[in-house]
Structure formats: C-alpha cells, structure tokens
Design a protein around this motif. Structure first.
Motif, mmCIF file in Angstrom:
data_model
loop_
_atom_site.group_PDB
_atom_site.id
_atom_site.type_symbol
_atom_site.label_atom_id
_atom_site.label_comp_id
_atom_site.label_asym_id
_atom_site.label_seq_id
_atom_site.Cartn_x
_atom_site.Cartn_y
_atom_site.Cartn_z
ATOM 1 N N MET A 68 42.902 39.787 -5.012
ATOM 2 C CA MET A 68 42.791 39.985 -3.358
ATOM 3 C C MET A 68 42.860 41.281 -3.475
ATOM 4 S SD MET A 68 44.249 37.761 -0.351
ATOM 5 C CE MET A 68 43.879 36.260 -0.830
ATOM 6 N N PRO A 69 41.628 42.403 -2.604
ATOM 7 C CA PRO A 69 41.683 43.284 -2.091
ATOM 8 C C PRO A 69 43.017 43.838 -1.605
ATOM 9 C CG PRO A 69 39.857 42.559 -1.555
ATOM 10 C CD PRO A 69 40.635 41.768 -2.417
ATOM 11 N N ALA A 70 43.323 44.991 -1.999
ATOM 12 C CA ALA A 70 44.816 45.784 -0.203
ATOM 13 C C ALA A 70 44.428 45.811 0.583
ATOM 14 C CB ALA A 70 45.128 46.636 -1.116
ATOM 15 N N ASP A 71 42.996 45.523 0.969
ATOM 16 C CA ASP A 71 42.369 46.514 2.380
ATOM 17 C C ASP A 71 42.598 44.247 3.317
ATOM 18 O OD1 ASP A 71 40.372 45.466 1.876
ATOM 19 O OD2 ASP A 71 38.762 46.633 2.221
ATOM 20 N N THR A 72 42.598 43.426 2.413
ATOM 21 C CA THR A 72 43.036 42.169 3.186
ATOM 22 C C THR A 72 43.776 41.695 4.715
ATOM 23 O OG1 THR A 72 41.983 41.449 1.118
ATOM 24 C CG2 THR A 72 42.360 39.468 2.726
ATOM 25 N N ARG A 73 43.207 41.514 5.861
ATOM 26 C CA ARG A 73 44.431 41.495 6.626
ATOM 27 C C ARG A 73 44.857 39.709 6.726
ATOM 28 N NH1 ARG A 73 44.525 43.565 12.288
ATOM 29 N NH2 ARG A 73 46.419 42.055 13.333
ATOM 30 N N LEU A 74 46.157 39.909 6.830
ATOM 31 C CA LEU A 74 46.887 39.265 5.702
ATOM 32 C C LEU A 74 47.680 38.631 8.063
ATOM 33 C CD1 LEU A 74 48.943 39.902 3.300
ATOM 34 C CD2 LEU A 74 47.397 38.618 3.120
ATOM 35 N N TYR A 75 47.948 37.192 7.335
ATOM 36 C CA TYR A 75 48.281 36.635 9.300
ATOM 37 C C TYR A 75 49.419 36.098 9.237
ATOM 38 C CZ TYR A 75 43.779 37.851 10.754
ATOM 39 O OH TYR A 75 42.299 37.643 10.368
ATOM 40 N N ALA A 76 50.253 36.152 7.535
ATOM 41 C CA ALA A 76 51.915 36.013 7.607
ATOM 42 C C ALA A 76 52.624 37.089 6.666
ATOM 43 C CB ALA A 76 51.387 34.244 7.117
ATOM 44 N N THR A 77 53.865 36.598 6.461
ATOM 45 C CA THR A 77 54.630 37.191 5.449
ATOM 46 C C THR A 77 55.468 36.739 5.017
ATOM 47 O OG1 THR A 77 56.156 38.139 7.558
ATOM 48 C CG2 THR A 77 54.205 39.810 6.812
ATOM 49 N N PRO A 78 55.879 36.771 4.021
ATOM 50 C CA PRO A 78 56.908 36.067 3.509
ATOM 51 C C PRO A 78 58.303 36.259 3.771
ATOM 52 C CG PRO A 78 56.278 38.100 1.796
ATOM 53 C CD PRO A 78 55.765 37.721 3.277
ATOM 54 N N PRO A 79 59.403 34.995 4.112
ATOM 55 C CA PRO A 79 60.231 35.632 4.513
ATOM 56 C C PRO A 79 61.338 36.369 4.103
ATOM 57 C CG PRO A 79 60.729 33.434 3.266
ATOM 58 C CD PRO A 79 58.690 34.274 2.778
ATOM 59 N N GLY A 80 62.436 37.362 4.723
ATOM 60 C CA GLY A 80 63.215 38.110 3.832
ATOM 61 C C GLY A 80 62.938 39.241 3.960
ATOM 62 N N LEU A 81 61.421 39.803 4.814
ATOM 63 C CA LEU A 81 61.352 41.032 4.688
ATOM 64 C C LEU A 81 62.286 42.496 5.422
ATOM 65 C CD1 LEU A 81 57.822 41.446 3.853
ATOM 66 C CD2 LEU A 81 59.311 41.713 2.146
ATOM 67 N N ARG A 82 63.070 43.122 4.195
ATOM 68 C CA ARG A 82 63.610 43.843 5.993
ATOM 69 C C ARG A 82 63.073 45.132 7.229
ATOM 70 N NH1 ARG A 82 69.670 44.941 4.921
ATOM 71 N NH2 ARG A 82 68.876 46.815 5.363
ATOM 72 N N LEU A 83 62.451 44.764 7.971
ATOM 73 C CA LEU A 83 61.854 45.645 8.919
ATOM 74 C C LEU A 83 62.359 46.525 9.545
ATOM 75 C CD1 LEU A 83 59.885 42.576 10.729
ATOM 76 C CD2 LEU A 83 58.904 43.468 9.208
ATOM 77 N N SER A 84 63.662 46.939 9.960
ATOM 78 C CA SER A 84 63.509 47.635 11.302
ATOM 79 C C SER A 84 65.383 46.804 11.368
ATOM 80 C CB SER A 84 63.539 48.223 12.428
ATOM 81 O OG SER A 84 63.644 48.629 13.480
ATOM 82 N N ALA A 85 66.260 48.358 11.688
ATOM 83 C CA ALA A 85 67.740 47.893 12.303
ATOM 84 C C ALA A 85 67.293 47.983 14.132
ATOM 85 C CB ALA A 85 68.754 48.803 12.653
ATOM 86 N N LEU A 86 67.917 46.410 14.635
ATOM 87 C CA LEU A 86 67.980 46.015 15.850
ATOM 88 C C LEU A 86 67.870 47.444 17.027
ATOM 89 C CD1 LEU A 86 67.182 43.680 17.731
ATOM 90 C CD2 LEU A 86 69.364 43.712 17.565
ATOM 91 N N ALA A 87 68.730 47.870 16.192
ATOM 92 C CA ALA A 87 69.282 49.113 16.842
ATOM 93 C C ALA A 87 68.033 50.561 16.780
ATOM 94 C CB ALA A 87 70.825 49.826 16.651
ATOM 95 N N ASP A 88 66.556 50.741 16.473
ATOM 96 C CA ASP A 88 66.087 50.964 16.462
ATOM 97 C C ASP A 88 64.716 50.479 17.344
ATOM 98 O OD1 ASP A 88 67.532 52.803 14.820
ATOM 99 O OD2 ASP A 88 66.251 51.850 13.216
ATOM 100 N N ILE A 89 64.842 49.629 17.806
ATOM 101 C CA ILE A 89 64.144 48.797 19.029
ATOM 102 C C ILE A 89 65.097 49.395 20.119
ATOM 103 C CG2 ILE A 89 62.604 47.454 19.451
ATOM 104 C CD1 ILE A 89 62.692 46.041 16.596
ATOM 105 N N ALA A 90 64.254 49.743 20.843
ATOM 106 C CA ALA A 90 64.908 49.498 22.377
ATOM 107 C C ALA A 90 64.793 48.084 22.848
ATOM 108 C CB ALA A 90 64.033 50.223 23.163
ATOM 109 N N ASP A 91 65.707 47.832 24.037
ATOM 110 C CA ASP A 91 66.108 46.763 24.976
ATOM 111 C C ASP A 91 64.357 46.681 25.612
ATOM 112 O OD1 ASP A 91 66.954 44.316 25.517
ATOM 113 O OD2 ASP A 91 68.237 44.618 26.533
ATOM 114 N N GLY A 92 63.894 45.505 26.270
ATOM 115 C CA GLY A 92 63.367 45.244 26.462
ATOM 116 C C GLY A 92 61.492 46.067 26.657
ATOM 117 N N ALA A 93 61.565 46.665 24.833
ATOM 118 C CA ALA A 93 59.998 47.266 24.933
ATOM 119 C C ALA A 93 60.018 46.625 22.967
ATOM 120 C CB ALA A 93 60.815 48.764 24.249
#
Length: 138
Positions: free
Chosen positions: A1-26
């Motif tokens: 499958m080409p890398a430019d294929t749009r996906l609509y789900a992700t595998p579990p367990g991927l680290r995205l960000s520290a919670l503190a890096d997302i402002a509350d209410g944002a």
C-alpha cells in the motif's frame, strides 16, 4: 500500500504527546506516517481526559483546521465544541456529533486515544481483552 494512502485507524499503543503539551480545553492535531499510509487525527483535552477523532469533516471531507494545529475549540455551558474552519460546523468534543452547521446530527469518526502515565496514546477500540483485565494490564 503506498505511503500516501489515507488511513482511518491506528494501531494501539503509539505515544502521541505528553498530556501537559495539550492545553486544557484545546485540540492538537497529529499526522502519523505509518508503513501502510498516513493518518490524520486530532485530540481534544478536557481536564485529564482526551477524546480523539479522525481529522475529516463529514460534510466536506476536508480537515477541520485550515492549518496544522489551527483547531478552534469553544467552551460552552454543556462542554466543548470543535469548529470546522471551512463551513462553521460545530461538533461536541465528547461524542463528535454536529450540533450546528451544514451537517447537523452527523458525527466525526472516533479515534480511540487515552492517557497512560501522563502520555496521550492510541488505544484499542472497545474493552480490553479478558486476559488483560484479569492481569490488570488495561
């Protein structure tokens, strides 16, 4: 499958960000380049909880934000509303249902995410397998 294929789900367990890096209410967007394609999603933070959605307006089929991380979130008496930049649709952050605009009653596609040890991570959809619940690994 080409890398430019749009996906609509992700595998579990991927680290995205520290919670503190997302402002509350944002909201914060994430583009994940996986071997099988690209996933675009965003996470809305409300206190210690996060809710994730595929970044795709059900009305126009475009991302909700016109620029990366350009999400508009409104705090109202009933919770948080995420606005679509293009046509002004307003989606409840808690369940993704459109409450105003051109696609009322349609909903954003859910992206299972959670918070583990202060990190926002992708999660499994639905309850954890019985063996994980049994051993406390939920």
């Amino acid at each position: 499958m080409p890398a430019d294929t749009r996906l609509y789900a992700t595998p579990p367990g991927l680290r995205l960000s520290a919670l503190a890096d997302i402002a509350d209410g944002a909201a914060r967007g994430f583009r994940l380049d996986l071997k099988c394609g690209r996933f675009d999603g965003f996470v809305v933070r409300s206190g210690d909880r996060v809710t994730g959605y595929v970044d795709l307006c059900p009305h126009a089929g475009v991302p909700l934000a016109a620029r990366p991380d350009g999400y508009t979130v409104h705090a109202v008496s009933t919770g948080l509303l995420v606005a679509c930049t293009w046509h002004g649709a307003l989606f409840r952050a808690e369940d993704g249902v459109c409450v105003a605009g051109p696609c009322v009653k349609q909903r954003l596609r859910s992206w299972p995410v959670g918070v583990r040890k202060g990190m926002v991570v992708t999660a499994c959809a639905g309850p954890a397998p019985w063996w994980r619940r049994l051993f406390g690994r939920v």
